[in-house]
Each structure stands twice: as C-alpha cells, then as structure tokens.
Enzyme design. Structure first.
Site, PDB file in Angstrom:
ATOM      1  N   GLU A 105       0.833  -1.207   0.000  1.00  0.00           N
ATOM      2  CA  GLU A 105       0.000   0.000   0.000  1.00  0.00           C
ATOM      3  C   GLU A 105       0.868   1.256   0.000  1.00  0.00           C
ATOM      4  O   GLU A 105       1.826   1.352   0.742  1.00  0.00           O
ATOM      5  CB  GLU A 105      -0.909   0.013   1.236  1.00  0.00           C
ATOM      6  CG  GLU A 105      -1.923  -1.118   1.260  1.00  0.00           C
ATOM      7  CD  GLU A 105      -2.974  -1.010   0.146  1.00  0.00           C
ATOM      8  OE1 GLU A 105      -3.090   0.063  -0.465  1.00  0.00           O
ATOM      9  OE2 GLU A 105      -3.675  -2.022  -0.092  1.00  0.00           O
ATOM     10  N   CYS A 157      -7.137  -2.090   8.196  1.00  0.00           N
ATOM     11  CA  CYS A 157      -5.797  -2.146   7.612  1.00  0.00           C
ATOM     12  C   CYS A 157      -5.234  -0.742   7.456  1.00  0.00           C
ATOM     13  O   CYS A 157      -4.098  -0.458   7.839  1.00  0.00           O
ATOM     14  CB  CYS A 157      -5.828  -2.885   6.275  1.00  0.00           C
ATOM     15  SG  CYS A 157      -6.208  -4.630   6.511  1.00  0.00           S
ATOM     16  N   HIS A 213      -1.282  -5.651   1.519  1.00  0.00           N
ATOM     17  CA  HIS A 213      -2.513  -6.460   1.423  1.00  0.00           C
ATOM     18  C   HIS A 213      -2.220  -7.703   0.589  1.00  0.00           C
ATOM     19  O   HIS A 213      -1.477  -7.631  -0.398  1.00  0.00           O
ATOM     20  CB  HIS A 213      -3.624  -5.661   0.724  1.00  0.00           C
ATOM     21  CG  HIS A 213      -4.571  -4.986   1.673  1.00  0.00           C
ATOM     22  ND1 HIS A 213      -4.770  -3.634   1.676  1.00  0.00           N
ATOM     23  CD2 HIS A 213      -5.391  -5.494   2.643  1.00  0.00           C
ATOM     24  CE1 HIS A 213      -5.673  -3.327   2.614  1.00  0.00           C
ATOM     25  NE2 HIS A 213      -6.058  -4.440   3.209  1.00  0.00           N
TER      26      HIS A 213
HETATM   27  N1  PCA Z   1      -8.140  -6.968   6.248  1.00  0.00           N
HETATM   28  C1  PCA Z   1      -9.010  -5.882   6.635  1.00  0.00           C
HETATM   29  C2  PCA Z   1      -8.880  -5.779   8.112  1.00  0.00           C
HETATM   30  C3  PCA Z   1      -8.280  -7.072   8.556  1.00  0.00           C
HETATM   31  C4  PCA Z   1      -7.734  -7.661   7.328  1.00  0.00           C
HETATM   32  O1  PCA Z   1      -7.012  -8.679   7.272  1.00  0.00           O
HETATM   33  C5  PCA Z   1      -8.752  -4.605   5.848  1.00  0.00           C
HETATM   34  O2  PCA Z   1      -8.372  -4.688   4.674  1.00  0.00           O
HETATM   35  O3  PCA Z   1      -8.944  -3.508   6.377  1.00  0.00           O
END
Ligand code: PCA
Length: 198
Positions: free
Chosen positions: A80, A142, A166
């Site tokens: 990200e 996240c 992610h």
């Molecule tokens: N993904 C979520 C929160 C926990 C996770 O593993 C997110 O993308 O915010």
C-alpha cells in the site's frame, strides 16, 4: 540482529480464515535478511487494533514494521502506498461501525508508506509472484493500523521502514468463500521476499 515486527489480523466479517494470521505465526522467530521476525496477530477492532500495534512497537522497539491484511478479491500482492486519516466501512469484530471520523484528531490527512514499494514489486515479479502497488488501503482496520504505525514514527522523528501489504485469499479461504486465491505457501514465500527488500 535487527528486529522486524510483522503483524497479521484475526478473521473478520465474512472471512472465517485470515491468511495473514498464519503468515505472522509461521514467520515468528525466523531470520530473514538482516531481521529477526517478531510475528504478532492484531484484533479487528477500531478501539483496539491501533493501540495494540503501538504497544507492540513500544515493547519490542523494532527496526522495521510490516503489517499484513487480507484483501479478499484481489489477485496480487499489493504493497500500500498511502494511509489516510479516516475510519469508515462496515462493523468491526466488536460490532462498532465507524462513520468517517478521523483516526488522529490533529494528525495529517495522510502518510506515505516507508516501505521500498518499487523494490518489493520488482523482486516479487522477477521471482514469479504477481505484485503491484495499491493506491488505497481502504478505510477499514488495515488503513487504520498502517496510519497508526506511520504516525508513531513520524511523531518521534524516527525514520524506520514501516508500512502495509494487502494479500489475496488463500486456497483454504477460497474453498469457503469463492474468490481469487493463492496457496498459503506462496503467500508466505512472497512476504519473505518482501521482507528481504527492507
Ligand atoms: N483486512 C481488513 C482488516 C483485517 C484484514 O485482514 C482490511 O483490509 O482492512
């Protein structure tokens, strides 16, 4: 030896398995590149997760922080680029529903990742793992955790690698909820390569 704090999350919403949980626990205690990995798992809770991350940073004083989250539906590994000062989205695991409020009342609108994004994407690609930079971490936990980590280091004038990646679903999760998936082994190998770039 330098220390890297690696966080995953517990399962949340309609996802009964979170592959980031397994990565954090599998890599805990291993040595990758210059780092000893400290793997920890965070709650999915707007009132707790950020504080949990900061407590872990205070406890371990890591030289680098990498947080992982599941992005169900994505098909590549996505470091990200940016965390924004906003909580929004569906309910968390405690039933709290955010409404676009700020994460830090007096904090900046956003922080840019302190990870070597281009090196990570390049390294994964040349090793056969599809990866691309994502320009939004969303507004759920996240983004919240990424913002907390970057804000902590920025407030203290500490220039340490810190950021968020992610990842797609694992096959095990996709068997329960149909979506693009990778093997847990490949997800873990890809994160090891990303750490080796830090
Ligand atoms: N993904 C979520 C929160 C926990 C996770 O593993 C997110 O993308 O915010």
């Amino acid at each position: 030896m330098k220390k890297l704090l690696l966080t995953g999350f517990e399962p949340f919403l309609e996802f009964p398995i979170n592959p980031t949980y397994e990565i954090a626990t599998t890599l805990h205690g291993t040595i990758i590149g210059d780092y000893e990995v400290i793997g920890e798992v965070l709650s999915v809770d707007f009132h707790k997760s950020g504080e949990q991350l900061l407590e872990l940073i205070e406890k371990h004083d890591p030289d680098a922080v990498l947080s992982l989250g599941l992005a169900g539906g994505r098909n590549s590994i996505t470091p990200e680029r940016i965390a924004i000062n906003c909580n929004d989205g569906p309910v968390d695991n405690e039933g709290y529903k955010p409404n676009g409020e700020k994460i830090e009342k007096n904090g900046p609108d956003a922080y840019l990742s302190k990870l070597p994004l281009y090196e990570i994407v390049h390294k994964l690609g040349e090793s056969g793992y599809p990866a691309k930079i994502s320009n939004t971490a969303g507004t759920y936990l996240c983004n919240n955790v990424m913002y907390h980590g970057l804000h902590y280091f920025s407030q203290r004038g500490l220039d340490r690698p810190s950021g968020f990646i992610h990842i797609p679903a694992s096959h095990k999760l996709a068997l329960k909820k149909n979506m693009p998936s990778w093997s847990q082994h490949d997800l873990t190998e890809a994160i090891k390569l990303a750490i080796s770039c830090m």
